[in-house]
Design a protein around this motif. Structure first.
Motif, mmCIF file in Angstrom:
data_model
loop_
_atom_site.group_PDB
_atom_site.id
_atom_site.type_symbol
_atom_site.label_atom_id
_atom_site.label_comp_id
_atom_site.label_asym_id
_atom_site.label_seq_id
_atom_site.Cartn_x
_atom_site.Cartn_y
_atom_site.Cartn_z
ATOM 1 N N GLY A 105 -49.033 -17.216 -25.606
ATOM 2 C CA GLY A 105 -47.749 -17.096 -24.916
ATOM 3 C C GLY A 105 -47.982 -16.650 -23.480
ATOM 4 O O GLY A 105 -48.993 -15.987 -23.163
ATOM 5 N N SER A 106 -47.055 -17.021 -22.608
ATOM 6 C CA SER A 106 -47.247 -16.629 -21.211
ATOM 7 C C SER A 106 -47.065 -15.123 -21.047
ATOM 8 O O SER A 106 -47.470 -14.550 -20.053
ATOM 9 N N LYS A 107 -46.468 -14.484 -22.038
ATOM 10 C CA LYS A 107 -46.369 -13.021 -21.979
ATOM 11 C C LYS A 107 -47.778 -12.425 -21.987
ATOM 12 O O LYS A 107 -48.078 -11.512 -21.230
ATOM 13 N N TRP A 131 -37.051 -9.550 -15.225
ATOM 14 C CA TRP A 131 -37.267 -9.698 -16.670
ATOM 15 C C TRP A 131 -37.919 -8.428 -17.227
ATOM 16 O O TRP A 131 -38.817 -7.855 -16.595
ATOM 17 N N TYR A 134 -41.919 -7.261 -17.168
ATOM 18 C CA TYR A 134 -42.791 -7.051 -15.991
ATOM 19 C C TYR A 134 -43.106 -5.571 -15.734
ATOM 20 O O TYR A 134 -44.283 -5.202 -15.623
ATOM 21 N N CYS A 176 -40.455 -14.362 -10.147
ATOM 22 C CA CYS A 176 -40.064 -15.296 -11.201
ATOM 23 C C CYS A 176 -39.072 -16.296 -10.623
ATOM 24 O O CYS A 176 -37.981 -15.930 -10.207
ATOM 25 N N ASN A 180 -35.452 -15.489 -14.545
ATOM 26 C CA ASN A 180 -34.851 -14.789 -15.658
ATOM 27 C C ASN A 180 -34.695 -13.348 -15.162
ATOM 28 O O ASN A 180 -35.714 -12.755 -14.794
ATOM 29 N N ASP A 208 -44.409 -16.380 -11.776
ATOM 30 C CA ASP A 208 -44.025 -16.774 -13.132
ATOM 31 C C ASP A 208 -43.142 -18.018 -13.028
ATOM 32 O O ASP A 208 -41.971 -17.928 -12.678
ATOM 33 N N ILE A 210 -42.587 -20.217 -15.570
ATOM 34 C CA ILE A 210 -42.376 -20.716 -16.933
ATOM 35 C C ILE A 210 -41.125 -21.598 -17.037
ATOM 36 O O ILE A 210 -41.051 -22.492 -17.864
ATOM 37 N N TYR A 211 -40.121 -21.344 -16.146
ATOM 38 C CA TYR A 211 -38.880 -22.148 -16.205
ATOM 39 C C TYR A 211 -38.877 -23.296 -15.194
ATOM 40 O O TYR A 211 -37.823 -23.841 -14.890
ATOM 41 N N SER A 242 -43.213 -22.635 -23.938
ATOM 42 C CA SER A 242 -42.142 -22.029 -24.747
ATOM 43 C C SER A 242 -40.761 -22.555 -24.380
ATOM 44 O O SER A 242 -39.946 -22.827 -25.250
ATOM 45 N N LYS A 243 -40.481 -22.666 -23.092
ATOM 46 C CA LYS A 243 -39.091 -22.877 -22.671
ATOM 47 C C LYS A 243 -38.743 -24.362 -22.581
ATOM 48 O O LYS A 243 -37.927 -24.853 -23.343
ATOM 49 N N ARG A 251 -46.566 -19.910 -29.471
ATOM 50 C CA ARG A 251 -47.220 -18.867 -28.693
ATOM 51 C C ARG A 251 -48.377 -19.398 -27.848
ATOM 52 O O ARG A 251 -49.532 -18.975 -27.992
HETATM 53 N N1 PMP Z 1 -41.709 -15.055 -18.423
HETATM 54 C C1 PMP Z 1 -40.370 -15.085 -18.485
HETATM 55 C C2 PMP Z 1 -39.604 -14.961 -17.218
HETATM 56 C C3 PMP Z 1 -39.708 -15.225 -19.705
HETATM 57 O O1 PMP Z 1 -38.383 -15.265 -19.742
HETATM 58 C C4 PMP Z 1 -40.459 -15.302 -20.884
HETATM 59 C C5 PMP Z 1 -39.709 -15.427 -22.193
HETATM 60 N N2 PMP Z 1 -40.062 -14.647 -23.171
HETATM 61 C C6 PMP Z 1 -41.854 -15.249 -20.771
HETATM 62 C C7 PMP Z 1 -42.452 -15.130 -19.536
HETATM 63 C C8 PMP Z 1 -42.765 -15.283 -21.959
HETATM 64 O O2 PMP Z 1 -42.673 -16.458 -22.659
HETATM 65 P P1 PMP Z 1 -43.768 -16.876 -23.744
HETATM 66 O O3 PMP Z 1 -44.608 -15.682 -24.015
HETATM 67 O O4 PMP Z 1 -42.976 -17.318 -24.911
HETATM 68 O O5 PMP Z 1 -44.559 -17.998 -23.108
#
Ligand code: PMP
Ligand code: GLU
Length: 399
Positions: A105-107, A131, A134, A176, A180, A208, A210-211, A242-243, A251
């Motif tokens: 996951g990017s988290k 978010w 962070y 970001c 988010n 970040d 991801i979106y 993920s998104k 993950r």
């Molecule tokens: N960065 C942002 C801004 C997010 O909203 C999310 C959502 N959980 C994530 C990272 C992590 O996403 P994931 O670990 O599912 O890739």
């Protein structure tokens, strides 16, 4: 030794709190399971199924015995597909697959990169609202997160002037976009100005993105990868499936980093996770590498766009006095509630779920409790019903 904690836990965890976004979605699930009529617009999780081609690739990988330890940095097939994908999104710029690290996951990508470049006392600027994870991740590195408030007149974004004013000596910045929780998107010129600022001050930028694919303007949202190489020496781009690919549970997340940082991140996870789930990496490789999946992404983004318009138009028509950020990307609608007699976001959300069953996230989770976040990553009928309830509730507050 575990000095300083009455419970004997390590000072590493002094600031640790459970993720508020995850907690709210679990609370909504708990209420639903108990038979309550709950509509969850709290979680930022697409309601769509994983595209079939990606899911099939994951299943095939399991059947084909791709069930052993993967390489620490991730399988080459995924890193190559991601490099090509990121290159295409940025007009064909070169992207080196050797600089990509795959994580759970990017988290985890965010954690690994922060842990690799920040240390005790480092100041990390975070545009706020931000978010939830962070500041927590920066605390875990023993760094010091500093929230830099964005400008409400400017979609809650910030400028280099704000950065110089609030954090002149920062070592890092986590940005970001699409954002988010606000849905704001930084323009190419704004990203360039931030990259110039960071380069001049030797600041690490964690971008970040991801979106990035969930953008309501033309094409993907502007990216740091649209800038020339010499801007990117201290930039790490976070990406994932993920998104936009509706693959939260698989993950898989990605980081594109300068060689030294990528190597450190892979070494770090060689001791923590031995890389990301192996079959899931094959599913992600198909998501990013198989052109047919693109149609699914386009369809899902079109659906998010419709839902976005639904939320925006109903707020405009039915709650005309309520201030909100014009959402240009991601799937969040961020609106201000303090105009309802000074109520906080937390109180608004608590009373809303208790009296109507709609779950939203208070802005306090993101550093500004005058606001509330609504996620429209839910079925349209659910959003419609939730809006009926939110409008009714808000009108009563104003009476
Ligand atoms: N960065 C942002 C801004 C997010 O909203 C999310 C959502 N959980 C994530 C990272 C992590 O996403 P994931 O670990 O599912 O890739
Ligand atoms: N990013 C999503 C959200 O903000 C998922 C939950 C989380 O990982 O925090 O709701």
């Amino acid at each position: 030794m575990t000095q300083g904690s009455p419970f004997g836990l390590s000072p590493n965890l002094h600031h640790l709190e459970t993720s508020a976004t995850i907690a709210i979605s679990q609370e909504a699930k708990r209420r639903k399971a108990a038979g309550e009529d709950v509509i969850d617009l709290g979680a930022g999780e697409p309601d769509f199924p994983t595209p079939a081609i990606a899911a099939d690739a994951g299943v095939r990988a399991i059947r084909d015995g791709k069930t052993h330890y993967p390489a620490n940095e991730g399988i080459l097939e995924l890193r190559a597909a991601a490099a090509k994908h990121l290159s295409l999104l940025s007009g064909g710029r070169p992207v080196n697959a050797d600089h990509i690290v795959v994580s759970n996951g990017s988290k985890q990508s965010l954690f690994n990169v922060c842990f690799s470049v920040f240390g005790p006392g480092d100041v990390v600027a975070i545009p706020a609202p931000a978010w939830v994870s962070y500041p927590q991740i920066v605390h875990l590195t023993r760094g010091r997160p500093v929230l830099v408030p964005g400008d409400p007149e400017w979609g809650l974004k910030l400028s280099v002037r704000d950065l110089d004013r609030v954090v002149p000596g920062a070592q890092g910045l986590i940005l970001c976009s699409p954002c988010n929780p606000t849905g704001s998107v930084y323009t190419h010129a704004e990203l360039k100005a931030i990259a110039q600022w960071a380069r001049a001050r030797k600041v690490w930028v964690i971008a970040d993105e991801i979106y990035r694919r969930i953008h309501y303007g033309p094409g993907p949202a502007p990216s740091f990868l649209d800038l020339p190489d010499d801007f990117l020496e201290r930039v790490i781009v976070i990406y994932g499936v993920s998104k936009a690919y509706a693959m939260t549970g698989w993950r898989i997340g990605l980081a594109l980093a300068p060689a030294k940082v990528a190597k450190a991140m892979a070494a770090l996870q060689s001791h923590t996770t031995t890389g990301a789930n192996h079959p899931a990496q094959w599913a992600a490789a198909a998501a990013l590498g198989d052109e047919r999946v693109e149609q699914d992404v386009v369809r899902m983004v079109a659906e998010f766009r419709k839902r976005r318009e639904l939320v925006v138009s109903r707020f405009r028509q039915e709650l005309p006095g309520v201030e909100f950020v014009e959402p240009l990307g991601a799937f969040y609608f961020f609106f201000r509630v303090d105009s309802f007699g000074g109520i906080s976001g937390t109180e608004f959300c608590t009373r809303l779920i208790t009296s109507t069953g709609v779950a939203l996230v208070p802005g306090g989770a993101f550093g500004d409790d005058r606001w509330v976040r609504l996620s429209y990553a839910a079925a349209t009928e659910q959003i419609e019903q939730a809006l009926d309830r939110i409008v009714g509730f808000a009108k009563k507050l104003s009476d």
